[in-house]
Motif scaffolding. Structure first.
Motif, mmCIF file in Angstrom:
data_model
loop_
_atom_site.group_PDB
_atom_site.id
_atom_site.type_symbol
_atom_site.label_atom_id
_atom_site.label_comp_id
_atom_site.label_asym_id
_atom_site.label_seq_id
_atom_site.Cartn_x
_atom_site.Cartn_y
_atom_site.Cartn_z
ATOM 1 N N MET A 430 0.792 -1.047 0.209
ATOM 2 C CA MET A 430 0.203 0.186 -0.552
ATOM 3 C C MET A 430 1.055 1.184 -0.123
ATOM 4 O O MET A 430 0.264 2.009 -0.750
ATOM 5 N N ASP A 431 1.809 0.865 1.008
ATOM 6 C CA ASP A 431 2.717 2.788 0.578
ATOM 7 C C ASP A 431 3.719 2.816 -0.843
ATOM 8 O O ASP A 431 3.620 3.954 -1.005
ATOM 9 N N GLY A 432 3.083 1.750 -1.697
ATOM 10 C CA GLY A 432 3.815 1.816 -3.110
ATOM 11 C C GLY A 432 2.656 2.560 -3.640
ATOM 12 O O GLY A 432 3.041 2.575 -4.968
ATOM 13 N N LEU A 433 1.139 2.262 -3.588
ATOM 14 C CA LEU A 433 0.388 2.936 -4.381
ATOM 15 C C LEU A 433 0.341 3.694 -4.382
ATOM 16 O O LEU A 433 0.427 4.944 -2.800
ATOM 17 N N PRO A 434 -0.058 5.100 -5.829
ATOM 18 C CA PRO A 434 -0.299 5.863 -6.045
ATOM 19 C C PRO A 434 -1.652 6.303 -5.288
ATOM 20 O O PRO A 434 -2.642 5.281 -5.257
ATOM 21 N N VAL A 435 -1.750 7.681 -4.417
ATOM 22 C CA VAL A 435 -3.484 7.643 -4.219
ATOM 23 C C VAL A 435 -3.849 8.804 -5.275
ATOM 24 O O VAL A 435 -5.314 8.236 -4.908
ATOM 25 N N ARG A 436 -3.715 9.001 -6.378
ATOM 26 C CA ARG A 436 -4.461 9.536 -7.443
ATOM 27 C C ARG A 436 -4.158 9.127 -8.291
ATOM 28 O O ARG A 436 -2.927 8.218 -8.968
ATOM 29 N N GLN A 437 -4.915 7.623 -9.130
ATOM 30 C CA GLN A 437 -4.651 7.739 -10.025
ATOM 31 C C GLN A 437 -4.025 8.333 -11.667
ATOM 32 O O GLN A 437 -4.015 9.135 -11.665
ATOM 33 N N GLY A 438 -2.574 7.351 -11.851
ATOM 34 C CA GLY A 438 -1.885 8.076 -12.709
ATOM 35 C C GLY A 438 -0.911 9.181 -12.267
ATOM 36 O O GLY A 438 0.296 9.429 -13.030
ATOM 37 N N ALA A 439 -0.934 9.282 -11.106
ATOM 38 C CA ALA A 439 -0.108 9.971 -10.660
ATOM 39 C C ALA A 439 2.255 9.183 -10.132
ATOM 40 O O ALA A 439 1.899 8.192 -10.041
#
Length: 439
Positions: A430-439
């Motif tokens: 989860m730490d490596g997933l962007p908060v906003r899509q495409g960010a």
């Protein structure tokens, strides 16, 4: 009738006097017209016409004396005079810059502030109305902190009748911080995380199930794990099957799936609320599952789920792998504890870098399954040091008899260390997933 002739009135008779000779001229003669003067005026007095109101008008008259329309009295309008008063001239006085400003009255400094004054202390000078503030007059209701968790702190909170609250224990605080990381909120569409490696038998399917259960157990949204293995995957065997549907049914019935209820009838759900979509059990049919089929399944899953885990096969050159990596926001690489297993996992990273997925490699998490054969014969620290030079994080998955059995996984009955490792893996992903899509 009287005839006025040259200012003289003559009586009416049989003749008319000639004005020039004074003789009486016979009126009956034909010379009468010739004998008349050029100017002749006749005055006739007529009686005054009196209008009498009919009886039917008098019967409906409002006043007793009816109005006589024949005699209307016209009054002369009066002249009204208006006195115009000249406005008074306003004089504006300009104060020069040298005007003296009257200073405020001296105070002891306590008239406009209550700083350094105890509650109830009387001011030496009269207070203004602005001193009666809500903060001063209303008793503040302090919110009581939540009850602490964990050992000694919870005991102290109980024996002091909730007067002493030392907060959660360090162990509980660490657990809550980990849960907050796993429960990371996203903006936009679903996030895709494929789990892959080039070698089979290293626990890739087991790690996919553990990761999905840890995410679904801590999060409030929906999590699904899709078995995209074209060589007869076994992900659905890690939970109690509730349906015989597979990815092939999703592809076939895609036009009729319009709601989550339609989709949920084709997945199996375990106690952690993890949904699993099985692969084809017939090897002849599973080979037909290609890139286009995966995109159909992924598009539908993205409509109803926030996180989509993909259990990939060992054939990284298969078309399904290409479609999976194109959607990936992060990847999990699974490695065993032996020399060849670690080497093949490292070669997977090399293949990703050579095919334009270098960003995924830098953001990848490597899960080392220590339950494989040969783990006790190698230096795990050296394997971890190698992968730390290439990826973002490393996690060890310990040996657990329930995982080694290769059957249904009951997340609640796993060893505490196994659950802790699964939660740590979930938090790192989860730490490596962007908060906003495409960010």
């Amino acid at each position: 009738m009287a005839i006025k002739r040259n200012g003289t009135n003559e009586s009416d008779g049989a003749g008319v006097h000639d004005g020039s000779t004074g003789e009486l001229v016979d009126a009956s003669s034909g010379d009468l017209a010739a004998s008349l003067p050029e100017s002749l005026s006749i005055a006739i007095s007529l009686p005054t016409t009196v209008h009498a109101a009919p009886e039917d008008e008098l019967a409906v008259a409002i006043v007793e004396i009816p109005v006589n329309p024949g005699a209307v009295e016209v009054t002369q309008p009066t002249t009204t005079s208006i006195d115009v008063v000249q406005p008074a001239t306003t004089s504006i006085s300009v104060v020069s810059e040298e005007s003296v400003i009257v200073p405020l009255p001296e105070s002891d400094g306590k008239n406009y502030t209550r700083r350094n004054r105890r509650d109830g202390e009387v001011s030496t000078t009269p207070e203004t109305a602005s001193m009666l503030t809500a903060d001063r007059l209303i008793e503040k209701n302090h919110k009581r902190r939540t009850a602490p968790e964990g050992g000694w702190n919870a005991f102290v909170y109980a024996v002091t009748f909730h007067l002493v609250n030392r907060g959660d224990s360090p162990k509980v605080r660490a657990r809550k911080e980990l849960e907050a990381r796993i429960d990371k909120q996203f903006v936009g569409g679903a996030r895709f995380v494929p789990v892959l490696t080039r070698k089979g038998g290293v626990g890739k399917t087991t790690v996919t199930a553990l990761l999905g259960m840890a995410l679904a157990d801590a999060r409030e949204d929906r999590v699904i794990a899709v078995d995209a293995n074209p060589d007869r995957g076994t992900l659905s065997e890690r939970v109690n099957k509730q349906t015989r549907s597979t990815v092939r049914d999703i592809v076939t019935l895609a036009p009729t799936i319009t709601s989550f209820n339609d989709f949920s009838t084709m997945v199996s759900r375990d106690d952690t609320r993890l949904d699993i979509l099985a692969s084809d059990t017939d090897p002849l049919l599973s080979e037909a599952f290609d890139e286009n089929d995966y995109n159909v399944v992924a598009d539908l899953a993205a409509r109803f789920y926030s996180l989509v885990l993909t259990d990939c096969g060992t054939g990284i050159v298969h078309s399904v792998m290409r479609a999976t990596l194109q959607r990936a926001d992060s990847v999990v690489i699974v490695s065993g504890g032996s020399v060849d297993e670690a080497r093949l996992a490292s070669e997977t990273l090399t293949w990703l870098e050579a095919n334009g997925y270098g960003d995924l490699v830098k953001n990848a998490v490597v899960a080392i399954n220590t339950a494989t054969q040969g783990t006790n014969l190698v230096k795990l620290e050296e394997i971890e040091a190698h992968f730390k030079s290439r990826v973002r994080e490393i996690v060890r998955i310990p040996y657990d008899p329930q995982l080694a059995a290769g059957s249904v996984i009951d997340y609640a009955t796993l060893k505490p260390l196994t659950r802790a490792s699964a939660r740590e893996l979930a938090a790192l992903v989860m730490d490596g997933l962007p908060v906003r899509q495409g960010a």
